[in-house]
Motif scaffolding. Structure first.
Motif, mmCIF file in Angstrom:
data_model
loop_
_atom_site.group_PDB
_atom_site.id
_atom_site.type_symbol
_atom_site.label_atom_id
_atom_site.label_comp_id
_atom_site.label_asym_id
_atom_site.label_seq_id
_atom_site.Cartn_x
_atom_site.Cartn_y
_atom_site.Cartn_z
ATOM 1 N N ASN A 18 0.403 -1.855 -0.054
ATOM 2 C CA ASN A 18 -0.142 0.160 0.136
ATOM 3 C C ASN A 18 0.578 1.182 -0.114
ATOM 4 O O ASN A 18 0.388 2.423 1.019
ATOM 5 C CB ASN A 18 -1.125 -0.076 1.446
ATOM 6 N N PHE A 19 2.949 1.200 -1.003
ATOM 7 C CA PHE A 19 2.949 2.168 -1.220
ATOM 8 C C PHE A 19 3.554 2.217 -2.640
ATOM 9 O O PHE A 19 3.722 1.197 -2.833
ATOM 10 C CB PHE A 19 4.189 2.261 -0.066
ATOM 11 N N GLY A 26 19.282 3.954 -14.688
ATOM 12 C CA GLY A 26 20.638 4.989 -14.511
ATOM 13 C C GLY A 26 20.368 6.239 -12.811
ATOM 14 O O GLY A 26 20.617 5.178 -11.965
ATOM 15 N N ASN A 27 20.464 6.981 -13.163
ATOM 16 C CA ASN A 27 21.098 8.103 -12.194
ATOM 17 C C ASN A 27 18.990 8.158 -11.012
ATOM 18 O O ASN A 27 19.224 8.788 -10.458
ATOM 19 C CB ASN A 27 20.614 8.885 -11.978
ATOM 20 N N ASP A 28 18.129 7.665 -12.487
ATOM 21 C CA ASP A 28 16.622 8.329 -11.909
ATOM 22 C C ASP A 28 16.324 7.532 -10.690
ATOM 23 O O ASP A 28 16.277 6.047 -11.165
ATOM 24 C CB ASP A 28 15.425 8.683 -13.016
ATOM 25 N N LEU A 29 14.966 7.938 -10.004
ATOM 26 C CA LEU A 29 14.020 6.617 -9.311
ATOM 27 C C LEU A 29 12.967 7.221 -10.137
ATOM 28 O O LEU A 29 12.342 8.028 -11.061
ATOM 29 C CB LEU A 29 13.920 7.098 -7.959
ATOM 30 N N ILE A 30 12.540 5.720 -10.977
ATOM 31 C CA ILE A 30 11.390 6.000 -11.880
ATOM 32 C C ILE A 30 9.899 4.828 -11.190
ATOM 33 O O ILE A 30 10.574 3.892 -10.289
ATOM 34 C CB ILE A 30 11.148 4.591 -13.024
ATOM 35 N N ASN A 31 9.002 5.759 -11.049
ATOM 36 C CA ASN A 31 7.618 5.003 -10.516
ATOM 37 C C ASN A 31 7.666 3.513 -10.944
ATOM 38 O O ASN A 31 7.270 3.402 -12.603
ATOM 39 C CB ASN A 31 6.334 6.318 -10.289
ATOM 40 N N TYR A 32 7.234 2.763 -10.364
ATOM 41 C CA TYR A 32 6.709 1.128 -10.603
ATOM 42 C C TYR A 32 5.581 1.064 -10.302
ATOM 43 O O TYR A 32 5.325 0.080 -11.700
ATOM 44 C CB TYR A 32 8.302 0.248 -9.903
ATOM 45 N N THR A 33 5.531 0.708 -8.559
ATOM 46 C CA THR A 33 4.121 0.393 -8.739
ATOM 47 C C THR A 33 3.082 1.167 -8.237
ATOM 48 O O THR A 33 3.746 2.286 -7.223
ATOM 49 C CB THR A 33 3.989 -1.343 -7.718
ATOM 50 N N PRO A 35 0.189 2.225 -5.285
ATOM 51 C CA PRO A 35 -0.550 1.724 -3.974
ATOM 52 C C PRO A 35 -1.445 1.311 -4.150
ATOM 53 O O PRO A 35 -2.632 1.096 -5.217
ATOM 54 C CB PRO A 35 -0.870 2.818 -2.745
ATOM 55 N N GLY A 36 -1.391 -0.450 -4.033
ATOM 56 C CA GLY A 36 -2.741 -1.316 -4.034
ATOM 57 C C GLY A 36 -1.982 -2.311 -4.750
ATOM 58 O O GLY A 36 -3.081 -3.583 -5.205
ATOM 59 N N HIS A 37 -0.576 -2.369 -5.164
ATOM 60 C CA HIS A 37 -0.461 -3.230 -6.222
ATOM 61 C C HIS A 37 -0.458 -4.836 -5.591
ATOM 62 O O HIS A 37 0.273 -4.729 -4.653
ATOM 63 C CB HIS A 37 0.938 -2.601 -6.502
ATOM 64 N N GLU A 38 -1.282 -5.655 -6.758
ATOM 65 C CA GLU A 38 -0.458 -7.368 -6.366
ATOM 66 C C GLU A 38 0.386 -7.661 -6.163
ATOM 67 O O GLU A 38 0.677 -7.644 -7.685
ATOM 68 C CB GLU A 38 -2.429 -7.799 -6.328
ATOM 69 N N TRP A 39 0.814 -7.890 -6.127
ATOM 70 C CA TRP A 39 2.759 -9.024 -6.672
ATOM 71 C C TRP A 39 2.018 -10.301 -6.812
ATOM 72 O O TRP A 39 1.647 -11.361 -5.919
ATOM 73 C CB TRP A 39 3.663 -9.354 -5.361
ATOM 74 N N SER A 40 2.733 -10.836 -8.222
ATOM 75 C CA SER A 40 2.625 -12.289 -8.058
ATOM 76 C C SER A 40 4.247 -12.719 -8.524
ATOM 77 O O SER A 40 4.998 -11.531 -8.232
ATOM 78 C CB SER A 40 2.097 -12.572 -9.682
ATOM 79 N N LYS A 41 4.413 -13.874 -8.315
ATOM 80 C CA LYS A 41 6.148 -14.563 -8.419
ATOM 81 C C LYS A 41 6.708 -14.300 -9.304
ATOM 82 O O LYS A 41 7.539 -14.472 -9.302
ATOM 83 C CB LYS A 41 5.254 -16.279 -8.136
ATOM 84 N N ASP A 42 5.708 -15.121 -10.592
ATOM 85 C CA ASP A 42 6.345 -14.299 -12.208
ATOM 86 C C ASP A 42 6.787 -12.584 -11.835
ATOM 87 O O ASP A 42 7.808 -12.118 -12.439
ATOM 88 C CB ASP A 42 5.151 -14.755 -13.306
ATOM 89 N N GLY A 51 17.365 -7.493 -12.885
ATOM 90 C CA GLY A 51 19.055 -7.188 -11.851
ATOM 91 C C GLY A 51 18.421 -5.819 -10.763
ATOM 92 O O GLY A 51 19.005 -5.306 -10.186
ATOM 93 N N PHE A 52 16.679 -6.327 -11.029
ATOM 94 C CA PHE A 52 16.527 -4.791 -9.263
ATOM 95 C C PHE A 52 16.828 -5.710 -8.757
ATOM 96 O O PHE A 52 15.095 -6.245 -8.174
ATOM 97 C CB PHE A 52 15.217 -4.876 -10.080
ATOM 98 N N GLU A 53 17.422 -6.109 -7.728
ATOM 99 C CA GLU A 53 17.951 -6.938 -6.714
ATOM 100 C C GLU A 53 17.014 -5.905 -5.350
ATOM 101 O O GLU A 53 16.469 -6.553 -4.292
ATOM 102 C CB GLU A 53 19.209 -6.931 -6.228
ATOM 103 N N LYS A 54 17.116 -4.518 -5.697
ATOM 104 C CA LYS A 54 16.966 -3.773 -5.092
ATOM 105 C C LYS A 54 15.410 -2.774 -5.087
ATOM 106 O O LYS A 54 15.826 -2.939 -6.028
ATOM 107 C CB LYS A 54 18.149 -2.879 -4.678
ATOM 108 N N ILE A 55 15.059 -2.662 -4.682
ATOM 109 C CA ILE A 55 13.336 -1.626 -5.657
ATOM 110 C C ILE A 55 13.618 -0.031 -4.132
ATOM 111 O O ILE A 55 14.119 -0.219 -3.016
ATOM 112 C CB ILE A 55 12.662 -2.568 -5.125
#
Ligand SMILES: [Fe+2]
Ligand SMILES: [Fe+2]
Length: 312
Positions: A18-19, A26-33, A35-42, A51-55
């Motif tokens: 919920n955030f 690169g040097n930017d942080l891009i809005n990825y999801t 609030p309310g996003h449902e995560w699937s295993k895939d 390569g996005f081990e960090k978010i």
């Protein structure tokens, strides 16, 4: 705006965040999801695979993230834990939940979390009532207010079960009322809530307004009448000496009287800035000598005492 990195591996499939989450490109942080996003295993595997081990999250969403972690820990591990371990884990989830609702709003999603915590509490206590003893009364005073509400919910539910109530819907009204009973304090400054010395008249009036302020927050919500009554009337006393309305016994529902016993017991046994915690026996003796009869109901007090009796 400040951001912090979290490990993508801490996100769990079939969960919802919920955030807002950001990825670094690169040097930017891009809005990825959103609030309310449902995560699937895939999707999670795909993210790590790319390569996005960090978010990244906003610093201001740290408490929401902690709450997400605690809730999922309980959701995933509940079946593996013993009732006592589950009660301890529920206290941590309840604490992080309260921290979030004190900082933001009582949203639909927060109500869902309160429902989940109540369900966990009820099934655990029905399985083993003595697990109530696993509550640590010693939460540091900085966190007193956040832990207090879930402890009141736990003691209230245990009292109700000890009195023979086993109906989940009835127990849930009590548990939910307990979790939310002090929500009216959310807009009072922590400096006043944790003040070491005596409160000024103005501060005391603010504090005394919390039952009505809390009731205003929940009155249009899905919360049942009894849960709302717990929020509005948990500082009323049988002899009419309480607030906000000076109600007497006949006008205070049993469920509210149960929450009042739990509320006072937790206040007496916890460490707060303006008092040191008392051992359980001392707190029960004080309640019995000074409050039971005039201000608190004897049978609900006795049920609390019975919660702590060792099983034969
Ligand atoms: Fe209160
Ligand atoms: Fe309280």
């Amino acid at each position: 705006m400040e951001y912090r990195a979290i490990s993508t591996e801490t996100l769990i499939d079939n969960s919802s965040t919920n955030f807002t989450l950001y990825v670094r490109v690169g040097n930017d942080l891009i809005n990825y999801t959103k609030p309310g996003h449902e995560w699937s295993k895939d999707e999670l595997n795909d993210l790590v695979g790319k390569g996005f081990e960090k978010i990244w999250i906003k610093d201001g969403d740290s408490n929401k993230y902690n709450n997400y972690i605690e809730l999922n820990k309980l959701k995933q591990g509940a079946r593996l834990l013993s009732p006592s371990e589950r009660i301890s884990s529920i206290q941590d989830v309840g604490m992080s939940f309260n921290k979030c609702i004190f900082e933001s709003e009582l949203t639909q999603e927060a109500m869902g979390q309160a429902n989940f915590i109540s369900d966990q509490l009820i099934t655990t206590l029905l399985e083993d009532i003595s697990s109530v003893q696993a509550i640590k009364g010693l939460a540091s005073h900085d966190y007193y207010t956040y832990y207090h509400s879930v402890r009141v919910a736990t003691y209230s539910t245990a009292i109700a079960i000890t009195l023979g109530i086993t109906d989940h819907i009835k127990l849930k009204e009590i548990a939910l009322g307990g979790i939310l009973h002090d929500i009216g304090k959310k807009d009072i400054s922590m400096d006043i809530i944790n003040k070491a010395g005596a409160l000024t008249n103005e501060e005391w009036n603010l504090m005394k307004a919390h039952p009505e302020a809390g009731h205003e927050i929940v009155q249009d919500s899905e919360l049942s009448h009894i849960s709302q009554k717990i929020i509005l009337s948990h500082h009323e006393k049988l002899d009419g000496s309480g607030y906000p309305f000076g109600l007497t016994k006949a006008n205070i529902p049993d469920q509210v009287q149960i929450a009042t016993v739990a509320d006072i017991f937790d206040a007496l046994t916890s460490s707060r800035s303006y008092q040191n915690q008392r051992p359980r026996f001392e707190a029960l003796t004080l309640m019995k000598e000074k409050m039971v009869g005039d201000k608190l109901d004897l049978s609900f007090f006795n049920a609390l005492v019975n919660c702590f009796k060792e099983k034969p």
